[in-house]
Design a protein around this motif. Structure first.
Motif, PDB file in Angstrom:
ATOM      1  N   SER A   1      -6.983  -3.227  -3.895  1.00 55.32           N
ATOM      2  CA  SER A   1      -6.657  -4.409  -4.695  1.00 55.32           C
ATOM      3  C   SER A   1      -5.147  -4.608  -4.680  1.00 55.32           C
ATOM      4  CB  SER A   1      -7.163  -4.240  -6.135  1.00 55.32           C
ATOM      5  OG  SER A   1      -8.560  -4.037  -6.155  1.00 55.32           O
ATOM      6  N   LEU A   2      -4.688  -5.386  -3.730  1.00 47.56           N
ATOM      7  CA  LEU A   2      -3.249  -5.490  -3.487  1.00 47.56           C
ATOM      8  C   LEU A   2      -2.494  -6.115  -4.654  1.00 47.56           C
ATOM      9  CD1 LEU A   2      -3.308  -6.567   0.265  1.00 47.56           C
ATOM     10  CD2 LEU A   2      -2.617  -4.356  -0.658  1.00 47.56           C
ATOM     11  N   VAL A   3      -3.096  -7.090  -5.332  1.00 41.06           N
ATOM     12  CA  VAL A   3      -2.398  -7.717  -6.469  1.00 41.06           C
ATOM     13  C   VAL A   3      -2.122  -6.684  -7.552  1.00 41.06           C
ATOM     14  CG1 VAL A   3      -2.577  -9.430  -8.301  1.00 41.06           C
ATOM     15  CG2 VAL A   3      -3.359  -9.999  -6.022  1.00 41.06           C
ATOM     16  N   GLU A   4      -3.113  -5.856  -7.860  1.00 42.29           N
ATOM     17  CA  GLU A   4      -2.946  -4.839  -8.894  1.00 42.29           C
ATOM     18  C   GLU A   4      -1.989  -3.751  -8.425  1.00 42.29           C
ATOM     19  OE1 GLU A   4      -6.869  -3.553  -9.823  1.00 42.29           O
ATOM     20  OE2 GLU A   4      -7.534  -5.552 -10.421  1.00 42.29           O
ATOM     21  N   MET A   5      -2.064  -3.406  -7.150  1.00 44.78           N
ATOM     22  CA  MET A   5      -1.153  -2.391  -6.611  1.00 44.78           C
ATOM     23  C   MET A   5       0.293  -2.869  -6.656  1.00 44.78           C
ATOM     24  SD  MET A   5      -3.693  -1.476  -3.449  1.00 44.78           S
ATOM     25  CE  MET A   5      -2.532  -0.615  -2.427  1.00 44.78           C
ATOM     26  N   ARG A   6       0.495  -4.168  -6.466  1.00 46.33           N
ATOM     27  CA  ARG A   6       1.855  -4.718  -6.447  1.00 46.33           C
ATOM     28  C   ARG A   6       2.551  -4.575  -7.794  1.00 46.33           C
ATOM     29  NH1 ARG A   6       2.250 -10.742  -4.355  1.00 46.33           N
ATOM     30  NH2 ARG A   6       1.073 -11.114  -6.266  1.00 46.33           N
ATOM     31  N   ARG A   7       1.780  -4.474  -8.875  1.00 48.74           N
ATOM     32  CA  ARG A   7       2.392  -4.326 -10.198  1.00 48.74           C
ATOM     33  C   ARG A   7       3.186  -3.027 -10.315  1.00 48.74           C
ATOM     34  NH1 ARG A   7      -3.247  -5.470 -13.390  1.00 48.74           N
ATOM     35  NH2 ARG A   7      -3.633  -7.567 -12.590  1.00 48.74           N
ATOM     36  N   HIS A   8       2.914  -2.090  -9.415  1.00 51.59           N
ATOM     37  CA  HIS A   8       3.546  -0.768  -9.501  1.00 51.59           C
ATOM     38  C   HIS A   8       4.638  -0.589  -8.456  1.00 51.59           C
ATOM     39  CE1 HIS A   8       0.537   0.944 -12.336  1.00 51.59           C
ATOM     40  NE2 HIS A   8      -0.237   0.021 -11.792  1.00 51.59           N
ATOM     41  N   LYS A   9       5.226  -1.702  -7.996  1.00 52.12           N
ATOM     42  CA  LYS A   9       6.276  -1.586  -6.993  1.00 52.12           C
ATOM     43  C   LYS A   9       7.518  -0.921  -7.570  1.00 52.12           C
ATOM     44  CE  LYS A   9       8.181  -6.241  -7.679  1.00 52.12           C
ATOM     45  NZ  LYS A   9       8.492  -7.534  -7.007  1.00 52.12           N
ATOM     46  N   ASN A  10       7.677  -0.969  -8.897  1.00 52.88           N
ATOM     47  CA  ASN A  10       8.814  -0.318  -9.555  1.00 52.88           C
ATOM     48  C   ASN A  10       8.285   0.742 -10.521  1.00 52.88           C
ATOM     49  OD1 ASN A  10      11.221   0.432 -10.693  1.00 52.88           O
ATOM     50  ND2 ASN A  10      11.449  -1.425 -11.937  1.00 52.88           N
ATOM     51  N   PRO A  11       8.108   1.988 -10.060  1.00 54.81           N
ATOM     52  CA  PRO A  11       7.521   3.025 -10.918  1.00 54.81           C
ATOM     53  C   PRO A  11       8.386   3.402 -12.112  1.00 54.81           C
ATOM     54  CG  PRO A  11       8.372   3.987  -8.908  1.00 54.81           C
ATOM     55  CD  PRO A  11       8.461   2.494  -8.733  1.00 54.81           C
ATOM     56  N   ASP A  12       9.684   3.117 -12.051  1.00 57.85           N
ATOM     57  CA  ASP A  12      10.581   3.504 -13.152  1.00 57.85           C
ATOM     58  C   ASP A  12      10.161   2.874 -14.470  1.00 57.85           C
ATOM     59  OD1 ASP A  12      12.031   4.955 -11.358  1.00 57.85           O
ATOM     60  OD2 ASP A  12      13.597   3.448 -11.074  1.00 57.85           O
ATOM     61  N   ARG A  13       9.611   1.672 -14.390  1.00 56.45           N
ATOM     62  CA  ARG A  13       9.178   0.980 -15.610  1.00 56.45           C
ATOM     63  C   ARG A  13       8.114   1.790 -16.345  1.00 56.45           C
ATOM     64  NH1 ARG A  13       5.341  -4.339 -15.340  1.00 56.45           N
ATOM     65  NH2 ARG A  13       4.740  -4.396 -17.518  1.00 56.45           N
ATOM     66  N   TYR A  14       7.138   2.307 -15.609  1.00 61.32           N
ATOM     67  CA  TYR A  14       6.060   3.069 -16.233  1.00 61.32           C
ATOM     68  C   TYR A  14       6.512   4.476 -16.598  1.00 61.32           C
ATOM     69  CZ  TYR A  14       3.074  -0.745 -14.663  1.00 61.32           C
ATOM     70  OH  TYR A  14       2.528  -1.976 -14.463  1.00 61.32           O
TER      71      TYR A  14
ATOM     72  N   ARG B   1       0.836  -1.210   0.000  1.00 52.89           N
ATOM     73  CA  ARG B   1       0.000   0.000   0.000  1.00 52.89           C
ATOM     74  C   ARG B   1       0.868   1.256   0.000  1.00 52.89           C
ATOM     75  NH1 ARG B   1      -2.647  -3.464   3.775  1.00 52.89           N
ATOM     76  NH2 ARG B   1      -4.674  -4.186   2.980  1.00 52.89           N
ATOM     77  N   GLU B   2       1.897   1.270   0.820  1.00 50.16           N
ATOM     78  CA  GLU B   2       2.758   2.454   0.914  1.00 50.16           C
ATOM     79  C   GLU B   2       3.515   2.688  -0.392  1.00 50.16           C
ATOM     80  OE1 GLU B   2       5.206   1.602   4.265  1.00 50.16           O
ATOM     81  OE2 GLU B   2       3.688   2.192   5.748  1.00 50.16           O
ATOM     82  N   ARG B   3       4.042   1.618  -0.984  1.00 50.03           N
ATOM     83  CA  ARG B   3       4.820   1.764  -2.217  1.00 50.03           C
ATOM     84  C   ARG B   3       3.941   2.178  -3.386  1.00 50.03           C
ATOM     85  NH1 ARG B   3       9.051  -3.213  -2.546  1.00 50.03           N
ATOM     86  NH2 ARG B   3       9.643  -2.076  -4.419  1.00 50.03           N
ATOM     87  N   SER B   4       2.718   1.651  -3.454  1.00 49.62           N
ATOM     88  CA  SER B   4       1.831   2.012  -4.558  1.00 49.62           C
ATOM     89  C   SER B   4       1.411   3.477  -4.455  1.00 49.62           C
ATOM     90  CB  SER B   4       0.600   1.093  -4.569  1.00 49.62           C
ATOM     91  OG  SER B   4      -0.161   1.236  -3.390  1.00 49.62           O
TER      92      SER B   4
END
Length: 260
Positions: free
Chosen positions: A209-222, A155-158
């Motif tokens: 939605s933690l699964v979907e939020m986890r996809r954004h643990k690395n914002p550099d990609r986006y 949650r914090e990272r997203s």
């Protein structure tokens, strides 16, 4: 021989078969044999041809006692698999995994099923005295499929990723320029798709939605994608629109209206 047992699991070489119990039956235009079976529902094997051939088996197939004795060398390999899967279950429980679509609980239960399968392989292929020590390790418990490890961290990272996206100058440019693009240009640059990454994350945070939020643990990609998208848009917007050049001299209706 051990490998043959794993590949060719048929009633023909199953230790649960009892050939002292036999019945013949007419199926269509052919006669088949059924033998007694200590595992299959109904107490009989799948069908045999009259010359003793069989290509099928139930899920309770076991090697014969003689074959199990020969398979003693497989114990170490199966035990290593059991140990690896139990360790994998524990790792997911503590650290989670990176599955983009399924919660950690679903993956933990899947790994648990693998543990149960490997233990069933011990029963099917080995004599009890040859079971590896890992067979006697406690099987991980079944968990709630929705369980997620490190939920607070996700949650914090997203939230930080969302803030980074919105503060990014390339994202802001796309947000302002998207309405100036034609439908074809939008599809070509994927502008709306990149904007949906951000709006989608906002929805995921709102819905927890933690699964979907986890996809954004690395914002550099986006953020890297925002830059590429902006460059494509800038190239399109600075290109002058192509105009038809009229020929010199007297013009016909075909020239004026571009008819051929």
């Amino acid at each position: 021989m051990a490998k043959k047992n794993i590949i060719n699991k048929s009633c023909e070489n199953c230790g649960c078969l009892n050939k002292n119990l036999c019945k013949k039956q007419q199926i269509g235009d052919r006669e088949v044999l059924f033998y007694g079976c200590s595992k299959n529902y109904g107490g009989f094997s799948t069908s045999f041809t009259l010359d003793g051939k069989c290509n099928g088996s139930c899920g309770g197939w076991e090697a014969t006692p003689e074959e199990k004795a020969k398979n003693k060398g497989m114990a170490k390999e199966i035990g290593a698999k059991i140990k690896e899967r139990i360790e994998r279950w524990e790792h997911i429980r503590i650290h989670g995994c990176s599955d983009p679509s399924w919660e950690d609980g679903s993956n933990m239960n899947l790994v648990r099923n693998h543990v149960l399968y490997e233990k069933s392989q011990c029963q099917a292929l080995l004599l009890p005295e040859d079971y590896p020590v890992e067979y006697f390790l406690e099987t991980p418990p079944e968990v709630n499929n929705k369980y997620m490890a490190r939920g607070k961290e996700i949650r914090e990272r997203s939230q930080k990723s969302l803030e980074a996206y919105k503060a990014n100058s390339d994202y802001q440019f796309i947000l302002q320029a998207v309405n100036r693009l034609t439908k074809q240009q939008n599809e070509q640059t994927h502008a709306s798709a990149f904007l949906r990454y951000v709006s989608g994350l906002e929805d995921s945070i709102q819905n927890d939605s933690l699964v979907e939020m986890r996809r954004h643990k690395n914002p550099d990609r986006y953020i890297s994608g925002f830059r590429e998208c902006r460059e494509k848009i800038e190239k399109i917007l600075v290109e002058p629109a192509q105009e038809n050049v009229l020929p010199m001299g007297q013009l016909s209706l075909f020239d004026l209206y571009g008819l051929t």
